[in-house]
Write an enzyme that holds these catalytic residues in place. Structure first.
Site, PDB file in Angstrom:
ATOM      1  N   LYS B  96      23.995   7.437  17.113  1.00  0.00           N
ATOM      2  CA  LYS B  96      22.571   7.762  17.233  1.00  0.00           C
ATOM      3  C   LYS B  96      21.869   6.502  17.725  1.00  0.00           C
ATOM      4  O   LYS B  96      21.816   5.495  17.022  1.00  0.00           O
ATOM      5  CB  LYS B  96      21.993   8.197  15.884  1.00  0.00           C
ATOM      6  CG  LYS B  96      20.506   8.495  15.948  1.00  0.00           C
ATOM      7  CD  LYS B  96      19.906   8.835  14.596  1.00  0.00           C
ATOM      8  CE  LYS B  96      18.382   8.731  14.675  1.00  0.00           C
ATOM      9  NZ  LYS B  96      17.749   8.729  13.349  1.00  0.00           N
ATOM     10  N   ALA B 183      12.674  12.563  12.017  1.00  0.00           N
ATOM     11  CA  ALA B 183      11.570  11.676  11.602  1.00  0.00           C
ATOM     12  C   ALA B 183      10.264  12.425  11.404  1.00  0.00           C
ATOM     13  O   ALA B 183       9.862  13.225  12.228  1.00  0.00           O
ATOM     14  CB  ALA B 183      11.353  10.552  12.600  1.00  0.00           C
ATOM     15  N   GLY B 184       9.638  12.114  10.294  1.00  0.00           N
ATOM     16  CA  GLY B 184       8.300  12.631  10.013  1.00  0.00           C
ATOM     17  C   GLY B 184       8.258  13.761   9.010  1.00  0.00           C
ATOM     18  O   GLY B 184       7.197  14.068   8.462  1.00  0.00           O
TER      19      GLY B 184
END
Lengths: 251, 251, 251, 251
Positions: B96, B183-184
């Site tokens: 990643k 993410a988030g």
């Protein structure tokens, strides 16, 4: 176990299903099974309790409790009458009070709803009113003796989800009876959000019955309600404007 | 069964976990189990693969695959170097790619990320880049040979959810490799929404590891990802401005 | 007076108009006048500077400055070539760099845009790049020497407004060159919001030229940009979860 | 000219100001002037009409009309009494009916508000009720004879703007009396949005009086209301999922 209680009755499933909108009783039957629901509302004005092969048979067979509703009523008087007929026909003093203001939006009329609720409570009913997302009305209805309040997320059948999460949060803070999110749910994340905002249960119908694959959507809603409830109990992280690295703290 | 595939490898769980942020390895271990994840990312710059008692031991014991990430890198060169070290240490050519632009927001740098991706693909890596929610960049990375794209919903650790669902939808339309929302995520409904928008999987870390009860939130996320995926497959009702009665069609 | 400055040039109006989409030059002319704009972008690939009766004549007559753009370019090379032709034809070294990734969404390609910006800056241009709402890319472009950054609110011509106000705020914080909100504006409140978020100016075209009454919408946008700018300078009240009585403090 | 009418009286300004929250009468005076307002509401329970140097003197001097309100009332009876006192003291039969449900949220009580409205209309008043954003209640109040309806955008003083634009649109469609957006406005774009949704006017107080620079915010709100009104009249472009090039149609 994480059960919830309305007026002394407890339920394991926090997903309440409406029965409208299904293309057939068979589809409805399978969707109800997939949803895991234990409580279902039925429009008394559209069902003949004595007719065989009705939706009531399906519910009886499945052992799902029936919450009659007064859908189709436009005045408090109509709703009171309909509730009494339901009590007689179904042998239950529970009623979801639904008094509609106009045909196009099907939005609930707060004045007639409050009037109907007061009269039905005086008559010994356990009243669950369908209302707009109005915290002040919710508090008034609790004070009047309602057993729960059922605010909408958005208009019935719109699939617009929860248009005003802030109002739903204020309702959850305003009352101590259960808040059941009713109307407007379109998809699974809407149902999860309702639970995260603090609702005790979610009520929906067409989001499942008119989905392309009702049974699968019923399973989705079942998982979503569980997910949202678990997330509420788990205590989410706070929202931050800026990032916070996730890695440094790990060994 | 509804499995998903990245570069020829298939996974049963669509929830990818990060390992950062947990208060202890024990908590992390239980959260990973509750999440049902089969793939986990680990920051190569923060883990010593040879040290006993590390997060890698936990993953090995659980049989969870490791996707090394280049968190902490600020240039393409750093990321390439880190990926090569990971390949050697962990015996995997998957990576990643995470190249950060600044410390405060931890937002990914599109220029360095693209550069790193091109170099790593040329070097035989299977590359999953972490990017902003930019459909054009996603398409460029697919054309460059990336095996998936991992757009953010909002900054890492912010818990702000998916700030721009429209962009995520455009990314899903723009590429044919898997889109993994990364993410988030703050709570369960965010994860469900990601799946409804068409993502193939959701990646998260602190939403679980820093929740008040990580294990319970892991279970919430597991259910939410399943709910969102089922809802996507079920075909939701359309959104309407006005209401549509749910009851009339019912027998 | 509240003027704003790009690369040493100051402007009194914070509304930058595109010239595309108008049903006729007459309509465009009146809309430009109503908008009060002092700076207009023109697609070099779609205008013949030597032809009489072109949009350039209108701008010259009105005394409105021209910012040539590279709309229609798909690669950095094309954009560089187009910018050079514009410089020769129009005698300006300013250029709005627009490199598109695909025909359907017209979203800007971050890789080609960055490449074009670097090459044009090296060649002495004053570069204003059109970009996605990516704070990291904005910072990279400022570091490369761009005179401003022009993030989108949503895709060109979509009228979807600012889909991610949080990203625009992060861009405003990330760079010290002017941020000009470009693309996606649909109505006046969108333009006001852009200014409230801290943008120095707003760029729009079809929101005015394709409105039912372009001249009136141009006046609306003029007022909206002023309103948003004033509100930014005035310092808004904080957002609160709960009400605060407005009356008690008044004598 | 674009004037609007309530109960036969026309106004040139569509910005209605409250007088609460200002740090001093001087600041209020300058803010009122900058706002261009022609109508102002005053809380009758907090002002002594006979005292010199009160807010009423400021309004008289500026020639701004006074709309007394019943802020601070918790029952229909209190509101009726307060309205009558206002009629006597100020010589106006106009009243903004405000009946509050609880101190913390200051949300309007729909049941008491409806009751008060009916009684005051029977007593010859021109009634403008402050309500939640409930289209059904708005219709009921119009049917009862109210001269306008004043739904909130969000709780008084919250600065949260219009939390549910869809509800405001439904109210605009539901009634033919003027809809005046009241409460919740935080900044200029909120006011512009209210007008774009079809409101005839915007009412606000603390967004101006408690801004860091009240006079400047008053000017911002004035421009914003004009911008939103113009945009409504101009006919905005439709929202589209995808981009539409703005340049090709231009000569």
């Amino acid at each position: 176990e994480d059960r919830f209680t309305i007026a002394g009755r407890t339920f394991g499933s926090r997903l309440i299903m409406g029965t409208g909108g299904a293309p057939s009783l068979e589809v409805l039957d399978r969707a109800l099974a997939a949803s895991g629901t234990e409580l279902t509302t039925v429009a008394m004005r559209r069902v003949d309790p004595s007719a065989p092969g009705s939706v009531l048979d399906v519910l009886r067979r499945r052992g799902i409790a029936v919450l009659p509703n007064t859908a189709g009523c436009y005045t408090a008087g109509d709703a009171v009458l309909t509730a009494r007929l339901a009590r007689e026909a179904l042998g239950t003093n529970w009623v979801k009070v639904e008094v509609i203001n106009d045909e196009r939006t099907l939005l609930p009329d707060p004045i007639e709803t409050f009037d109907a609720a007061e009269r039905l409570i005086a008559d010994g009913f356990v009243v669950l009113p369908y209302i707009g997302d109005d915290p002040a009305l919710a508090r008034r209805l609790e004070q009047a003796g309602c057993a729960a309040v059922m605010p909408l997320g958005s208009p019935i059948g719109s699939g617009l989800g929860i248009r005003n999460p802030h109002s739903i949060e204020l309702i959850v803070e305003a009352v101590s009876v259960p808040v059941i999110l009713d109307a407007g749910i379109g998809t699974a994340s809407d149902a999860a959000l309702a639970m995260e905002l603090g609702c005790e249960a979610v009520m929906l119908a067409t989001a499942v019955t008119r989905a392309q694959r009702p049974e699968r959507m019923a399973a989705a809603m079942r998982s979503a309600v569980e997910a949202g409830r678990l997330a509420r109990l788990a205590g989410r992280i706070p929202r931050r404007r800026y990032a916070e690295a996730s890695s440094p703290l790990t060994p």
